[in-house]
Design a protein around this motif. Sequence first.
Motif, PDB file in Angstrom:
ATOM      1  N   VAL A  14      15.880 -33.939 -51.634  1.00 34.67           N
ATOM      2  CA  VAL A  14      14.543 -34.399 -51.999  1.00 34.67           C
ATOM      3  C   VAL A  14      14.023 -33.538 -53.148  1.00 34.67           C
ATOM      4  O   VAL A  14      14.230 -32.322 -53.167  1.00 34.67           O
ATOM      5  CB  VAL A  14      13.571 -34.392 -50.790  1.00 34.67           C
ATOM      6  CG1 VAL A  14      13.396 -33.001 -50.226  1.00 34.67           C
ATOM      7  CG2 VAL A  14      12.216 -34.995 -51.168  1.00 34.67           C
ATOM      8  N   THR A  15      13.393 -34.210 -54.121  1.00 32.25           N
ATOM      9  CA  THR A  15      12.866 -33.568 -55.324  1.00 32.25           C
ATOM     10  C   THR A  15      11.353 -33.714 -55.318  1.00 32.25           C
ATOM     11  O   THR A  15      10.843 -34.799 -55.032  1.00 32.25           O
ATOM     12  CB  THR A  15      13.456 -34.265 -56.570  1.00 32.25           C
ATOM     13  OG1 THR A  15      14.871 -34.026 -56.589  1.00 32.25           O
ATOM     14  CG2 THR A  15      12.831 -33.761 -57.855  1.00 32.25           C
ATOM     15  N   LEU A  16      10.648 -32.624 -55.634  1.00 31.46           N
ATOM     16  CA  LEU A  16       9.181 -32.668 -55.647  1.00 31.46           C
ATOM     17  C   LEU A  16       8.654 -32.595 -57.065  1.00 31.46           C
ATOM     18  O   LEU A  16       9.112 -31.770 -57.865  1.00 31.46           O
ATOM     19  CB  LEU A  16       8.634 -31.483 -54.836  1.00 31.46           C
ATOM     20  CG  LEU A  16       9.039 -31.485 -53.364  1.00 31.46           C
ATOM     21  CD1 LEU A  16       8.494 -30.243 -52.662  1.00 31.46           C
ATOM     22  CD2 LEU A  16       8.546 -32.762 -52.670  1.00 31.46           C
ATOM     23  N   GLU A  63      21.364 -40.324 -55.200  1.00 34.75           N
ATOM     24  CA  GLU A  63      20.553 -39.219 -55.688  1.00 34.75           C
ATOM     25  C   GLU A  63      19.416 -38.854 -54.732  1.00 34.75           C
ATOM     26  O   GLU A  63      19.121 -39.585 -53.789  1.00 34.75           O
ATOM     27  CB  GLU A  63      19.954 -39.555 -57.065  1.00 34.75           C
ATOM     28  CG  GLU A  63      20.961 -39.939 -58.123  1.00 34.75           C
ATOM     29  CD  GLU A  63      21.309 -41.411 -58.085  1.00 34.75           C
ATOM     30  OE1 GLU A  63      21.057 -42.071 -57.052  1.00 34.75           O
ATOM     31  OE2 GLU A  63      21.824 -41.898 -59.097  1.00 34.75           O
ATOM     32  N   SER A  64      18.764 -37.754 -55.077  1.00 33.80           N
ATOM     33  CA  SER A  64      17.657 -37.266 -54.250  1.00 33.80           C
ATOM     34  C   SER A  64      16.463 -38.218 -54.285  1.00 33.80           C
ATOM     35  O   SER A  64      16.279 -38.983 -55.235  1.00 33.80           O
ATOM     36  CB  SER A  64      17.217 -35.887 -54.749  1.00 33.80           C
ATOM     37  OG  SER A  64      16.721 -35.975 -56.067  1.00 33.80           O
ATOM     38  N   THR A  65      15.674 -38.156 -53.242  1.00 30.65           N
ATOM     39  CA  THR A  65      14.384 -38.834 -53.172  1.00 30.65           C
ATOM     40  C   THR A  65      13.428 -38.080 -54.101  1.00 30.65           C
ATOM     41  O   THR A  65      13.406 -36.851 -54.080  1.00 30.65           O
ATOM     42  CB  THR A  65      13.856 -38.749 -51.724  1.00 30.65           C
ATOM     43  OG1 THR A  65      14.837 -39.328 -50.868  1.00 30.65           O
ATOM     44  CG2 THR A  65      12.524 -39.454 -51.566  1.00 30.65           C
ATOM     45  N   GLY A  83      15.730 -42.014 -51.970  1.00 34.68           N
ATOM     46  CA  GLY A  83      16.977 -41.273 -52.159  1.00 34.68           C
ATOM     47  C   GLY A  83      17.548 -40.806 -50.849  1.00 34.68           C
ATOM     48  O   GLY A  83      17.397 -41.486 -49.822  1.00 34.68           O
ATOM     49  N   GLY A  84      18.177 -39.648 -50.877  1.00 37.33           N
ATOM     50  CA  GLY A  84      18.924 -39.132 -49.729  1.00 37.33           C
ATOM     51  C   GLY A  84      18.077 -38.802 -48.512  1.00 37.33           C
ATOM     52  O   GLY A  84      18.561 -38.845 -47.392  1.00 37.33           O
ATOM     53  N   ARG A 124      17.162 -48.611 -47.733  1.00 39.16           N
ATOM     54  CA  ARG A 124      16.145 -48.792 -48.776  1.00 39.16           C
ATOM     55  C   ARG A 124      16.644 -48.212 -50.100  1.00 39.16           C
ATOM     56  O   ARG A 124      16.484 -48.798 -51.173  1.00 39.16           O
ATOM     57  CB  ARG A 124      14.862 -48.071 -48.339  1.00 39.16           C
ATOM     58  CG  ARG A 124      13.658 -48.262 -49.225  1.00 39.16           C
ATOM     59  CD  ARG A 124      12.527 -47.332 -48.798  1.00 39.16           C
ATOM     60  NE  ARG A 124      12.195 -47.469 -47.388  1.00 39.16           N
ATOM     61  CZ  ARG A 124      11.332 -48.376 -46.914  1.00 39.16           C
ATOM     62  NH1 ARG A 124      10.709 -49.195 -47.726  1.00 39.16           N
ATOM     63  NH2 ARG A 124      11.093 -48.436 -45.624  1.00 39.16           N
ATOM     64  N   THR A 125      17.286 -47.051 -50.011  1.00 39.67           N
ATOM     65  CA  THR A 125      17.843 -46.404 -51.209  1.00 39.67           C
ATOM     66  C   THR A 125      18.993 -47.240 -51.776  1.00 39.67           C
ATOM     67  O   THR A 125      19.085 -47.448 -52.987  1.00 39.67           O
ATOM     68  CB  THR A 125      18.351 -44.986 -50.849  1.00 39.67           C
ATOM     69  OG1 THR A 125      17.283 -44.254 -50.254  1.00 39.67           O
ATOM     70  CG2 THR A 125      18.854 -44.263 -52.076  1.00 39.67           C
ATOM     71  N   ILE A 126      19.850 -47.711 -50.891  1.00 38.78           N
ATOM     72  CA  ILE A 126      20.995 -48.525 -51.335  1.00 38.78           C
ATOM     73  C   ILE A 126      20.488 -49.773 -52.058  1.00 38.78           C
ATOM     74  O   ILE A 126      20.955 -50.118 -53.148  1.00 38.78           O
ATOM     75  CB  ILE A 126      21.882 -48.909 -50.128  1.00 38.78           C
ATOM     76  CG1 ILE A 126      22.536 -47.648 -49.542  1.00 38.78           C
ATOM     77  CG2 ILE A 126      22.935 -49.944 -50.522  1.00 38.78           C
ATOM     78  CD1 ILE A 126      23.172 -47.858 -48.175  1.00 38.78           C
TER      79      ILE A 126
END
Length: 329
Positions: free
Chosen positions: A96-98, A179-181, A196-197, A318-320
């Motif tokens: 996860v990315t902030l 990739e990251s959320t 993402g993940g 949802r990511t897929i």
Amino acid sequence: MPARTLILTADTAAILRAAEAIRAGGLVAFPTETVYGLGADALAPAAVARIFEAKERPRGNPLIVHIAGIDTLETVAAHVPAEALAVGARFWPGPVTLVLPRAAAVPLATTGGLETVAVRVPAHPVAQKLIAAAGQPIAAPSANRSGRPSPTRAEHVRQDLEGRIDLILDGGPTPVGVESTVLDLTTEVPTLLRPGGVTLEALQTLLGHVQVLAGDDDEAARRSPGLRHRHYAPRARVKLIEAGGGEQAMLPWLEAGRPVALMAQRSVSPARPGLHVKVMPGDPEAYARELFGALRELDALGVEVILVEAVAEEGLGRTIMDRLRRAAS
Ligand code: TXA
Ligand code: MG
């Protein structure tokens, strides 16, 4: 641009060599738990500029800054809200990315001119060791040529970037595969910019409310510049169809004698000439891990169209679906 790209198994000696290259302003592709990243010194504008050149990435599309731990978050973010500490404590290191206000040390070249910075702590041991050895935050987009599916193996990186970067650290296939959320914490209510993940459900459980902007929304495009660009697309046309719709959708192609590929969470029989079926796992984690590799593999067959059956849109599904929609658009 370097003419030769060194490809090394990601042992300790190779990681130290890669860290040296990053300190010298070079470009190194390395595994993270999500996908391979193309790393450079996040605080050096000239090094960061080379990332955009190698990927042919539009300059306004900001990069994710990778740090070794939450304890160094304040070196890149000007303000760390309570939600960032909560997400970090729960999900870092992890996918996860902030998005936070940018610290002055992070150049605008890295943030695509934005006053915010995207930050994450990757979980992959090679990424961890590389950041520690470089002693600097590492800016890294996915290590694909812009617009292509993200690389989940060193070989994918080689296909896209050989001759354009200094070094590829081969750490085997990446365990998450998507990739990251990306979660924006500079808004009143935390905003999901990219699934993402880490699942939306997991973030909602932790934070209470998380708003989701529709992908075709102007506001979404302004906040997450990456959404504006074509993504994850192989050379073949990707067509998203409903689950179970494969047999129907392939007919016109097969009747015209044109080969067609189908990705579905089931096998399809009988075998038909010109039909290439890729059976994807029913489990979303396993599906995500194989997604980008499957798109590259089917593309290599030289088919005109890849039909992909939709998956259930919850959790990692949802990511897929997000990646499949972008590949198809
Ligand atoms: O899993 C990942 O996130 C991988 C690995 C290498 O860490 N990296 C990755 O980077 O996917 P990239 O550049 O392919 O995607 C970064 C996304 C883009 O959609 C970009 O627009 C968004 O994050 N982003 C970066 N900085 C941002 C910012 N300050 N505000 C809003 N969105 C930002
Ligand atoms: Mg990318």
